[in-house]
Design a protein around this motif. Structure first.
Motif, PDB file in Angstrom:
ATOM      1  N   ASP A 372       0.880  -1.160   0.000  1.00  0.00           N
ATOM      2  CA  ASP A 372       0.000   0.000   0.000  1.00  0.00           C
ATOM      3  C   ASP A 372       0.921   1.213   0.000  1.00  0.00           C
ATOM      4  OD1 ASP A 372      -1.561   2.233   0.806  1.00  0.00           O
ATOM      5  OD2 ASP A 372      -3.010   0.920   1.800  1.00  0.00           O
ATOM      6  N   SER A 373       1.146   1.802  -1.166  1.00  0.00           N
ATOM      7  CA  SER A 373       2.178   2.821  -1.314  1.00  0.00           C
ATOM      8  C   SER A 373       1.954   4.051  -0.439  1.00  0.00           C
ATOM      9  CB  SER A 373       2.287   3.238  -2.782  1.00  0.00           C
ATOM     10  OG  SER A 373       1.037   3.725  -3.260  1.00  0.00           O
ATOM     11  N   THR A 374       0.698   4.470  -0.280  1.00  0.00           N
ATOM     12  CA  THR A 374       0.417   5.664   0.529  1.00  0.00           C
ATOM     13  C   THR A 374       0.757   5.434   1.991  1.00  0.00           C
ATOM     14  OG1 THR A 374      -1.356   6.346  -0.988  1.00  0.00           O
ATOM     15  CG2 THR A 374      -1.356   7.310   1.235  1.00  0.00           C
ATOM     16  N   ARG A 375       0.280   4.332   2.539  1.00  0.00           N
ATOM     17  CA  ARG A 375       0.536   4.032   3.959  1.00  0.00           C
ATOM     18  C   ARG A 375       2.004   3.673   4.190  1.00  0.00           C
ATOM     19  NH1 ARG A 375      -2.562  -0.621   5.113  1.00  0.00           N
ATOM     20  NH2 ARG A 375      -2.245  -0.295   7.353  1.00  0.00           N
ATOM     21  N   ALA A 376       2.630   3.017   3.205  1.00  0.00           N
ATOM     22  CA  ALA A 376       4.053   2.677   3.330  1.00  0.00           C
ATOM     23  C   ALA A 376       4.891   3.952   3.382  1.00  0.00           C
ATOM     24  CB  ALA A 376       4.488   1.799   2.161  1.00  0.00           C
ATOM     25  N   GLN A 377       4.526   4.941   2.594  1.00  0.00           N
ATOM     26  CA  GLN A 377       5.256   6.208   2.596  1.00  0.00           C
ATOM     27  C   GLN A 377       5.134   6.893   3.958  1.00  0.00           C
ATOM     28  OE1 GLN A 377       4.000   8.924  -0.476  1.00  0.00           O
ATOM     29  NE2 GLN A 377       5.789  10.246  -0.227  1.00  0.00           N
ATOM     30  N   GLN A 378       3.954   6.837   4.554  1.00  0.00           N
ATOM     31  CA  GLN A 378       3.755   7.426   5.883  1.00  0.00           C
ATOM     32  C   GLN A 378       4.565   6.670   6.936  1.00  0.00           C
ATOM     33  OE1 GLN A 378      -0.483   7.191   6.351  1.00  0.00           O
ATOM     34  NE2 GLN A 378      -0.914   8.954   5.013  1.00  0.00           N
ATOM     35  N   LEU A 379       4.576   5.339   6.821  1.00  0.00           N
ATOM     36  CA  LEU A 379       5.323   4.508   7.768  1.00  0.00           C
ATOM     37  C   LEU A 379       6.805   4.841   7.742  1.00  0.00           C
ATOM     38  CD1 LEU A 379       5.821   2.000   9.618  1.00  0.00           C
ATOM     39  CD2 LEU A 379       5.908   0.636   7.523  1.00  0.00           C
ATOM     40  N   PHE A 380       7.394   4.835   6.564  1.00  0.00           N
ATOM     41  CA  PHE A 380       8.830   5.073   6.461  1.00  0.00           C
ATOM     42  C   PHE A 380       9.190   6.539   6.691  1.00  0.00           C
ATOM     43  CE2 PHE A 380       8.377   1.133   3.820  1.00  0.00           C
ATOM     44  CZ  PHE A 380       9.010   0.300   4.735  1.00  0.00           C
ATOM     45  N   ALA A 382       7.787   8.217   9.164  1.00  0.00           N
ATOM     46  CA  ALA A 382       7.910   8.234  10.628  1.00  0.00           C
ATOM     47  C   ALA A 382       9.241   7.623  11.060  1.00  0.00           C
ATOM     48  CB  ALA A 382       6.747   7.468  11.250  1.00  0.00           C
ATOM     49  N   VAL A 383       9.683   6.560  10.381  1.00  0.00           N
ATOM     50  CA  VAL A 383      10.965   5.937  10.694  1.00  0.00           C
ATOM     51  C   VAL A 383      12.098   6.929  10.455  1.00  0.00           C
ATOM     52  CG1 VAL A 383      12.613   4.156   9.975  1.00  0.00           C
ATOM     53  CG2 VAL A 383      10.194   3.572  10.260  1.00  0.00           C
ATOM     54  N   ASN A 384      12.051   7.633   9.332  1.00  0.00           N
ATOM     55  CA  ASN A 384      13.099   8.591   8.998  1.00  0.00           C
ATOM     56  C   ASN A 384      13.193   9.724  10.009  1.00  0.00           C
ATOM     57  OD1 ASN A 384      14.828   8.066   6.820  1.00  0.00           O
ATOM     58  ND2 ASN A 384      13.225   8.470   5.318  1.00  0.00           N
ATOM     59  N   GLN A 385      12.049  10.140  10.531  1.00  0.00           N
ATOM     60  CA  GLN A 385      12.023  11.244  11.483  1.00  0.00           C
ATOM     61  C   GLN A 385      12.170  10.765  12.928  1.00  0.00           C
ATOM     62  OE1 GLN A 385       8.422  13.477  10.673  1.00  0.00           O
ATOM     63  NE2 GLN A 385       8.791  13.406   8.459  1.00  0.00           N
ATOM     64  N   ASP A 386      12.255   9.441  13.124  1.00  0.00           N
ATOM     65  CA  ASP A 386      12.365   8.844  14.454  1.00  0.00           C
ATOM     66  C   ASP A 386      11.224   9.304  15.353  1.00  0.00           C
ATOM     67  OD1 ASP A 386      13.456   7.259  16.450  1.00  0.00           O
ATOM     68  OD2 ASP A 386      14.699   8.882  17.242  1.00  0.00           O
ATOM     69  N   THR A 387      10.011   9.237  14.806  1.00  0.00           N
ATOM     70  CA  THR A 387       8.812   9.561  15.571  1.00  0.00           C
ATOM     71  C   THR A 387       7.970   8.293  15.709  1.00  0.00           C
ATOM     72  OG1 THR A 387       7.656  10.220  13.538  1.00  0.00           O
ATOM     73  CG2 THR A 387       8.789  11.945  14.791  1.00  0.00           C
ATOM     74  N   ALA A 388       7.052   8.323  16.641  1.00  0.00           N
ATOM     75  CA  ALA A 388       6.197   7.160  16.869  1.00  0.00           C
ATOM     76  C   ALA A 388       5.405   6.837  15.609  1.00  0.00           C
ATOM     77  CB  ALA A 388       5.256   7.432  18.038  1.00  0.00           C
ATOM     78  N   ILE A 389       5.341   5.562  15.269  1.00  0.00           N
ATOM     79  CA  ILE A 389       4.592   5.136  14.087  1.00  0.00           C
ATOM     80  C   ILE A 389       3.105   5.268  14.375  1.00  0.00           C
ATOM     81  CG2 ILE A 389       4.040   3.183  12.594  1.00  0.00           C
ATOM     82  CD1 ILE A 389       6.880   2.176  13.008  1.00  0.00           C
ATOM     83  N   PRO A 390       2.377   6.026  13.566  1.00  0.00           N
ATOM     84  CA  PRO A 390       0.932   6.191  13.790  1.00  0.00           C
ATOM     85  C   PRO A 390       0.203   4.851  13.788  1.00  0.00           C
ATOM     86  CG  PRO A 390       1.732   7.808  12.204  1.00  0.00           C
ATOM     87  CD  PRO A 390       2.856   6.829  12.427  1.00  0.00           C
ATOM     88  N   ALA A 391      -0.791   4.748  14.624  1.00  0.00           N
ATOM     89  CA  ALA A 391      -1.566   3.514  14.728  1.00  0.00           C
ATOM     90  C   ALA A 391      -2.195   3.173  13.382  1.00  0.00           C
ATOM     91  CB  ALA A 391      -2.647   3.665  15.794  1.00  0.00           C
ATOM     92  N   GLY A 392      -2.159   1.904  13.039  1.00  0.00           N
ATOM     93  CA  GLY A 392      -2.815   1.431  11.829  1.00  0.00           C
ATOM     94  C   GLY A 392      -1.929   1.353  10.608  1.00  0.00           C
ATOM     95  N   LEU A 393      -0.694   1.914  10.705  1.00  0.00           N
ATOM     96  CA  LEU A 393       0.175   1.877   9.530  1.00  0.00           C
ATOM     97  C   LEU A 393       0.858   0.523   9.361  1.00  0.00           C
ATOM     98  CD1 LEU A 393       1.908   5.367   9.294  1.00  0.00           C
ATOM     99  CD2 LEU A 393      -0.029   4.477   8.000  1.00  0.00           C
TER     100      LEU A 393
END
Length: 398
Positions: A372-380, A382-393
Motif C-alpha cells: 500500500d504505497s500511501t501508507r508505506a510512505q507514511q510509515l517510512f 515516521a521511521v526517517n524522522q524517528d517519531t512514533a509510528i501512527p496507529a494502523g500503519l
C-alpha cells in the motif's frame, strides 16, 4: 664506686660491654642497694615514686603492619581489576576479529538522506553454498542453486523506541540499475525484492531497500542457514509459544502447539515454514519475528552473559555466523542487541510493510506482494524522522 661518685667500669675502656660496679657500701636509707643488672627502678628524693620500666612500643609496628596489609589489599584489588580489564580487552579484540565484513553499503546518486535514529537491514540468506550434502539433508533445505533471502527485516531504534518491520521477500518493487559480476550493465526493472540479492548480492539488495522505502540504511547484517542452527544451540535453545501445531514437509518442521524449547534445527525449520501456513509468507514473518525476540531473550540470560563456558561458545558461534557491512564493528552489534531488548519484552512496534495485495499476479513472476504505497510512505516517513509510528500503519501479524 669511687669517693667522688664516678662510676668504675669492668675492663679497660675497650670495646667490650661496660657495666658500673656494684658497691655495697653505697647503700643508705635513701638509696637502697641497687644491682645494676637488675631491672631499672629509681627513686628521686625522699619518698620518691618508683618509675616502672616502659613496655616495648607496639603502636608503630601495628601501624606499619596495617599499612602493609592495606597495600596488599590495594594491590590485590588492582591486580584483579587489571585482570578483568585485560580479559575484557582480550575478549573484545578476539570477538572483533571474528566478525566477517561485506561491502554492503555505498553512496550513489539519489541515495536517501540520513534520517534520525539508527537503521539496520537484517537479512537471512538461503544460500546452500557452504553446506555439505549431509547438512542439506538434515536441515531439509534442498539443493537450490543461487542465493536469495528468506528473511528481510528493517530494525530501527532511536528516541521513539524500537521498530522491527518485516519486508515480504516477494514484495514487488523496482530493482535499481546495476552491473553484474561479469561487467554487464542492467537497467532498472520491476521484480521480487529477494531477486536483488541473487542478482547483485548485499550491495544491490541494500540499494533496492533504500530506494523502495526512502530510508537510509546505517548498518547491514546477514546470517545463513547454518548460522541460525549454531547460534541457537550455543545459547541452549530458544523458548517459543506456538498457537497451533506447525508441520511442514518442505522445511521439516514438526512442532506441537504450546510453549516449548527449540534447538537450532527446529528453529530453522520453523522460520522457513510457509507452504503449510494459512497465508504463506505473512504467517512465516510472524514466526520469524517471534524467533528474533526469543533468540535475543535467550542470549541476554545471565547464564549466558556471566558464564564464560557459555558466553565464549555463543560469541564464537554468533560472530562466526554473521557478516556485517565494512563500517560496522563489535560496538555496533552490542548496541543493536541491547536495543532489541524492548521487543523481547513485548514492547516496541512489530509488523510488516502495509500491504495492498498479498497475491498480486505478475506475468513471468507469478504471485507477488504489492505494498500500500500511501501508507508505506507514511510509515517510512515516521521511521526517517524517528517519531512514533501512527496507529494502523503497520500490518500486524501473529
Amino acid at each position: 664506686m669511687s669517693g667522688n661518685g664516678s662510676d668504675r667500669y669492668y675492663g679497660s675502656g675497650g670495646g667490650g660491654a661496660q657495666w658500673p660496679e656494684f658497691d655495697p657500701e653505697q647503700v643508705t636509707q635513701d638509696a637502697p642497694a641497687r644491682d645494676p643488672l637488675a631491672p631499672s627502678t629509681s627513686t628521686y628524693g625522699r619518698g620518691g615514686k618508683s618509675v616502672k620500666p616502659r613496655p616495648p612500643r607496639t603502636g608503630g609496628s601495628a601501624r606499619a603492619g596495617g599499612r602493609r596489609w592495606g597495600r596488599i589489599a590495594v594491590f590485590t584489588v588492582l591486580a584483579l581489576v587489571l585482570l578483568f580489564v585485560g580479559t575484557g580487552i582480550g575478549t573484545w579484540f578476539w570477538a572483533s576479529g571474528k566478525v566477517t565484513k561485506v561491502a554492503a553499503l555505498s553512496d550513489y546518486d539519489g541515495r536517501p538522506a540520513q534520517g534520525a535514529g539508527t537503521n539496520w537491514l537484517v537479512v537471512g540468506s538461503d544460500s546452500r553454498s557452504n553446506l555439505t550434502q549431509a547438512q542439506k539433508n538434515e536441515l531439509h533445505v534442498g539443493s537450490d542453486q543461487g542465493q536469495r533471502t528468506d528473511t528481510i527485516l528493517l530494525l530501527h531504534y532511536g528516541s521513539s523506541g524500537t521498530d522491527l518491520i518485516s519486508i515480504p521477500r516477494d514484495s514487488y518493487v523496482t530493482i535499481p540499475a546495476y552491473t553484474d559480476s561479469s561487467g554487464k550493465a542492467h537497467s532498472a526493472r520491476k521484480n521480487k525484492i529477494n531477486a536483488a540479492y541473487d542478482l547483485g548480492g548485499a550491495p544491490l539488495l541494500t540499494k533496492t531497500v533504500e530506494m523502495a522505502t526512502g530510508v537510509r540504511i546505517d548498518h547491514y547484517m546477514e546470517i545463513g542457514f547454518l548460522g541460525v542452527v549454531n547460534v541457537v544451540d550455543a545459547v541452549g535453545g530458544v523458548h517459543l509459544c506456538l498457537d497451533a501445531p506447525v508441520k511442514d514437509s518442505h522445511s521439516g518442521a514438526d512442532l506441537p502447539a504450546g510453549c516449548q524449547n527449540l534447538n537450532g534445527t527446529q528453529s530453522l525449520a520453523l522460520i522457513r515454514t510457509r507452504y503449510s501456513l494459512a497465508n504463506s509468507d505473512i504467517s512465516r514473518m510472524a514466526n520469524q519475528q517471534k524467533f528474533v525476540a526469543a533468540l535475543a531473550k535467550s542470549a541476554m540470560r545471565p547464564g549466558v552473559e556471566l558464564n564464560p563456558f557459555t558466553l565464549y561458545p555463543f560469541l564464537n558461534s554468533a560472530l562466526g555466523a554473521i557478516a556485517v557491512d565494512d563500517g560496522s564493528g563489535l560496538s555496533d552489534l552490542v548496541s543493536m542487541a541491547r536495543k532489541v531488548g524492548p521487543i523481547t519484552g513485548g514492547k516496541g512496534n512489530v509488523g510488516t510493510v502495509p500491504i495492498k495485495n498479498e497475491g498480486y499476479q505478475v506475468s513471468g513472476l507469478g504471485s507477488t506482494v504489492l505494498w500500500d504505497s500511501t501508507r508505506a510512505q507514511q510509515l517510512f516517513g515516521a521511521v526517517n524522522q524517528d517519531t512514533a509510528i501512527p496507529a494502523g500503519l503497520l500490518n500486524r501479524i501473529g
